[in-house]
Design an enzyme around this catalytic site. Sequence first.
Site, PDB file in Angstrom:
ATOM      1  N   ARG A   1      -5.386  19.500  35.307  1.00  0.00           N
ATOM      2  CA  ARG A   1      -6.660  18.558  35.017  1.00  0.00           C
ATOM      3  C   ARG A   1      -7.147  18.153  36.349  1.00  0.00           C
ATOM      4  O   ARG A   1      -8.262  17.708  36.615  1.00  0.00           O
ATOM      5  CB  ARG A   1      -6.167  17.225  34.341  1.00  0.00           C
ATOM      6  CG  ARG A   1      -6.004  17.323  32.870  1.00  0.00           C
ATOM      7  CD  ARG A   1      -5.634  16.231  32.124  1.00  0.00           C
ATOM      8  NE  ARG A   1      -6.577  15.289  32.853  1.00  0.00           N
ATOM      9  CZ  ARG A   1      -6.436  14.081  32.888  1.00  0.00           C
ATOM     10  NH1 ARG A   1      -4.969  13.487  32.535  1.00  0.00           N
ATOM     11  NH2 ARG A   1      -7.231  13.094  33.229  1.00  0.00           N
TER      12      ARG A   1
ATOM     13  N   CYS B   1      -4.980   9.556  30.391  1.00  0.00           N
ATOM     14  CA  CYS B   1      -3.722   9.614  30.810  1.00  0.00           C
ATOM     15  C   CYS B   1      -2.864   8.348  29.986  1.00  0.00           C
ATOM     16  O   CYS B   1      -3.544   7.356  29.856  1.00  0.00           O
ATOM     17  CB  CYS B   1      -3.606   9.307  32.329  1.00  0.00           C
ATOM     18  SG  CYS B   1      -3.868  10.641  33.290  1.00  0.00           S
TER      19      CYS B   1
ATOM     20  N   ARG C   1      -5.268   0.415  29.593  1.00  0.00           N
ATOM     21  CA  ARG C   1      -6.748   0.749  30.047  1.00  0.00           C
ATOM     22  C   ARG C   1      -7.766   0.462  29.147  1.00  0.00           C
ATOM     23  O   ARG C   1      -8.187   1.277  28.364  1.00  0.00           O
ATOM     24  CB  ARG C   1      -6.559   2.254  30.160  1.00  0.00           C
ATOM     25  CG  ARG C   1      -5.564   2.614  31.235  1.00  0.00           C
ATOM     26  CD  ARG C   1      -5.571   4.123  31.337  1.00  0.00           C
ATOM     27  NE  ARG C   1      -6.442   4.370  32.749  1.00  0.00           N
ATOM     28  CZ  ARG C   1      -6.520   5.465  33.488  1.00  0.00           C
ATOM     29  NH1 ARG C   1      -5.958   6.486  33.216  1.00  0.00           N
ATOM     30  NH2 ARG C   1      -7.653   5.531  34.556  1.00  0.00           N
TER      31      ARG C   1
ATOM     32  N   LYS D   1     -11.845  15.384  42.546  1.00  0.00           N
ATOM     33  CA  LYS D   1     -12.168  15.195  40.960  1.00  0.00           C
ATOM     34  C   LYS D   1     -12.772  13.962  40.816  1.00  0.00           C
ATOM     35  O   LYS D   1     -13.890  13.862  39.965  1.00  0.00           O
ATOM     36  CB  LYS D   1     -10.752  15.275  40.305  1.00  0.00           C
ATOM     37  CG  LYS D   1     -11.006  14.888  38.890  1.00  0.00           C
ATOM     38  CD  LYS D   1      -9.643  15.205  37.950  1.00  0.00           C
ATOM     39  CE  LYS D   1      -8.802  13.746  38.262  1.00  0.00           C
ATOM     40  NZ  LYS D   1      -9.084  12.697  37.178  1.00  0.00           N
ATOM     41  N   ASN D   2     -12.161  12.872  41.373  1.00  0.00           N
ATOM     42  CA  ASN D   2     -12.738  11.540  40.799  1.00  0.00           C
ATOM     43  C   ASN D   2     -14.170  11.165  41.580  1.00  0.00           C
ATOM     44  O   ASN D   2     -14.558  10.247  41.044  1.00  0.00           O
ATOM     45  CB  ASN D   2     -11.634  10.313  41.288  1.00  0.00           C
ATOM     46  CG  ASN D   2     -10.630  10.345  40.604  1.00  0.00           C
ATOM     47  OD1 ASN D   2     -10.280  10.964  39.388  1.00  0.00           O
ATOM     48  ND2 ASN D   2      -9.718   9.590  40.635  1.00  0.00           N
TER      49      ASN D   2
ATOM     50  N   ASP E   1      -2.939   6.418  42.532  1.00  0.00           N
ATOM     51  CA  ASP E   1      -2.783   7.782  42.440  1.00  0.00           C
ATOM     52  C   ASP E   1      -1.736   8.771  43.245  1.00  0.00           C
ATOM     53  O   ASP E   1      -1.679   9.832  43.126  1.00  0.00           O
ATOM     54  CB  ASP E   1      -4.286   8.451  42.231  1.00  0.00           C
ATOM     55  CG  ASP E   1      -4.928   8.101  41.204  1.00  0.00           C
ATOM     56  OD1 ASP E   1      -4.338   7.511  40.173  1.00  0.00           O
ATOM     57  OD2 ASP E   1      -6.339   8.245  41.176  1.00  0.00           O
TER      58      ASP E   1
HETATM   59  C1  UD1 Z   1      -9.915   5.583  38.507  1.00  0.00           C
HETATM   60  C2  UD1 Z   1      -9.551   6.957  38.721  1.00  0.00           C
HETATM   61  C3  UD1 Z   1      -7.891   6.796  38.557  1.00  0.00           C
HETATM   62  C4  UD1 Z   1      -7.182   5.835  39.367  1.00  0.00           C
HETATM   63  C5  UD1 Z   1      -8.045   4.346  39.092  1.00  0.00           C
HETATM   64  C6  UD1 Z   1      -7.342   3.225  39.984  1.00  0.00           C
HETATM   65  C7  UD1 Z   1     -11.242   8.465  38.155  1.00  0.00           C
HETATM   66  C8  UD1 Z   1     -11.767   9.379  37.093  1.00  0.00           C
HETATM   67  N1  UD1 Z   1     -10.040   7.969  37.761  1.00  0.00           N
HETATM   68  O1  UD1 Z   1      -9.592   5.305  36.940  1.00  0.00           O
HETATM   69  O2  UD1 Z   1      -7.682   8.162  38.902  1.00  0.00           O
HETATM   70  O3  UD1 Z   1      -5.881   5.814  39.064  1.00  0.00           O
HETATM   71  O4  UD1 Z   1      -9.220   4.461  39.435  1.00  0.00           O
HETATM   72  O5  UD1 Z   1      -7.804   3.463  41.475  1.00  0.00           O
HETATM   73  O6  UD1 Z   1     -11.889   8.074  39.008  1.00  0.00           O
HETATM   74  N2  UD1 Z   1      -9.377  -2.363  33.527  1.00  0.00           N
HETATM   75  C9  UD1 Z   1      -9.351  -3.376  32.459  1.00  0.00           C
HETATM   76  N3  UD1 Z   1     -10.614  -3.308  31.808  1.00  0.00           N
HETATM   77  C10 UD1 Z   1     -11.506  -2.405  31.850  1.00  0.00           C
HETATM   78  C11 UD1 Z   1     -11.589  -1.341  32.980  1.00  0.00           C
HETATM   79  C12 UD1 Z   1     -10.506  -1.484  33.458  1.00  0.00           C
HETATM   80  O7  UD1 Z   1      -8.476  -4.312  32.289  1.00  0.00           O
HETATM   81  O8  UD1 Z   1     -12.608  -2.683  31.328  1.00  0.00           O
HETATM   82  C13 UD1 Z   1      -7.875  -2.276  34.308  1.00  0.00           C
HETATM   83  C14 UD1 Z   1      -7.088  -1.215  33.883  1.00  0.00           C
HETATM   84  O9  UD1 Z   1      -6.537  -1.084  32.980  1.00  0.00           O
HETATM   85  C15 UD1 Z   1      -6.553  -0.985  35.378  1.00  0.00           C
HETATM   86  C16 UD1 Z   1      -7.370  -1.491  36.546  1.00  0.00           C
HETATM   87  O10 UD1 Z   1      -8.504  -2.215  35.466  1.00  0.00           O
HETATM   88  O11 UD1 Z   1      -5.457  -1.869  34.911  1.00  0.00           O
HETATM   89  C17 UD1 Z   1      -7.966  -0.621  37.423  1.00  0.00           C
HETATM   90  O12 UD1 Z   1      -8.672   0.522  36.505  1.00  0.00           O
HETATM   91  P1  UD1 Z   1      -9.874   1.192  36.891  1.00  0.00           P
HETATM   92  O13 UD1 Z   1     -10.090   1.076  38.275  1.00  0.00           O
HETATM   93  O14 UD1 Z   1     -11.075   0.760  35.914  1.00  0.00           O
HETATM   94  O15 UD1 Z   1      -9.427   2.797  36.671  1.00  0.00           O
HETATM   95  P2  UD1 Z   1     -10.269   3.931  36.182  1.00  0.00           P
HETATM   96  O16 UD1 Z   1     -11.601   3.899  36.556  1.00  0.00           O
HETATM   97  O17 UD1 Z   1     -10.266   4.224  34.799  1.00  0.00           O
END
Ligand code: UD1
Length: 429
Positions: free
Chosen positions: A408, A126, A131, A22-23, A316
Amino acid sequence: MDRIKIVGGNQLNGTIPISGAKNAALPLMIAALMTDETLTLENVPHLADVEQLIRILTNHGVDYSVNGRREEQSQRYSRTIHFTARNIVDTTAPYELVSKMRASFWVIGPLLARMGQARVSLPGGCAIGTRPVDLFIDGLKALGADIDIDNGYVNATARNGLVGNRYVFPKVSVGATHVLMMAAAMAKGQTVLENAAREPEVVNLAECLNAMGARISDAGSSTIVIDGVDRLSGAQHRVIPDRIETGTYAMAVAMTGGDVLLEGARADILESALDTISQTGAEITQVNSGIRVRRNGSGINPVDVTTEPYPGFPTDLQAQFMGLMTRARGRSKITETIFENRFMHVQELARLGARISLSGQTATVDGVENLRGAPVMATDLRASVSLVIAGLAAEGETMVHRVYHLDRGFERLEEKLAHCGAQLERVGE
Ligand code: UD1
């Protein structure tokens, strides 16, 4: 709303085919916005999140067609999908669509790169922590975008196109790495992304973009170099196998005992978690067709884990691992460093008889001999599957409510587990 009824106690034996990730599929589908030619993606899993993203892409003007399988099969199995964004008809991604899935925010990168503008609602997704999207905004600004936020929307413009730059992520983010890589692929000049996410899904996206004509090197390392090109073309690309699904079923077998072939799984993209699972006492072997997981009657060893960005132990799989540790022979500590508030499964596991105490970002799990079935509530995607794992080993009946979370991210979960001897079924409410 559907529920899943599980009667625990059976071992798992047989073969589980691993679906496309999915990711990986989500950012690859979004990359279709970057070209007016057709992007063909193979091995796209049939999941609620994929269907939701299709709705979002369609809203921007993307046409799609599904082929390769008979219609009734294509409703349930990984498929080949052709995406064509000949014309982008709308550069706004509205709240009603984006709020249902956080990853849909990522359209901001391709829309800005190709159209010079994007208006994208702040995301939902989620319920695991706050986030924010600050890294996306800072990074796109570094590439020359003008950005402001009004009424819950991010407005981004780059009238004269994006311009390559050096950007150091203050924190590792998978989504922000995807987005900046896509945006930089069509910026003028060179971009260097430092402290980038190293996840296999980032590599899968970079390979697809390169097949479309982008010039991206070193994806998979923490410094990615991107030489911008004027336009991208169509391509054909395959979604990698889902390493989170792989780890989840490996933990299910480690929990129940048995012998299962995870068909099509790749060990090289899940080393940390597979190593942890083998420390619990399961035997993991790489075979030609995938990964074989076995555990005989011996007990489950307690193992401490801390979640980390790739190549560390994935967040995850944290909930699922906690499910496994509830029946370990002793105490384990599980520390979550990626997301705050990602322990919502703790109180539900406790309903099955697990002994878990929380202190800040660390859960201490004291393994118990037996779990007992109970009604439980799924709260997010990965938490819900940890309840399934626990339910498979609990005595008696576990009813998991709100299984739409599972839909999902897990393709044909009940069917795959039932095929290996688990007693579980989906029931309507
Ligand atoms: C992706 C994955 C999710 C996984 C996560 C971490 C997908 C669709 N989802 O989510 O399943 O749990 O990676 O491996 O691929 N953050 C900030 N500012 C930002 C962006 C992120 O502070 O602008 C923080 C987030 O709150 C979190 C950390 O960075 O604490 C990592 O998040 P991130 O790697 O961005 O997760 P996703 O890409 O949303």
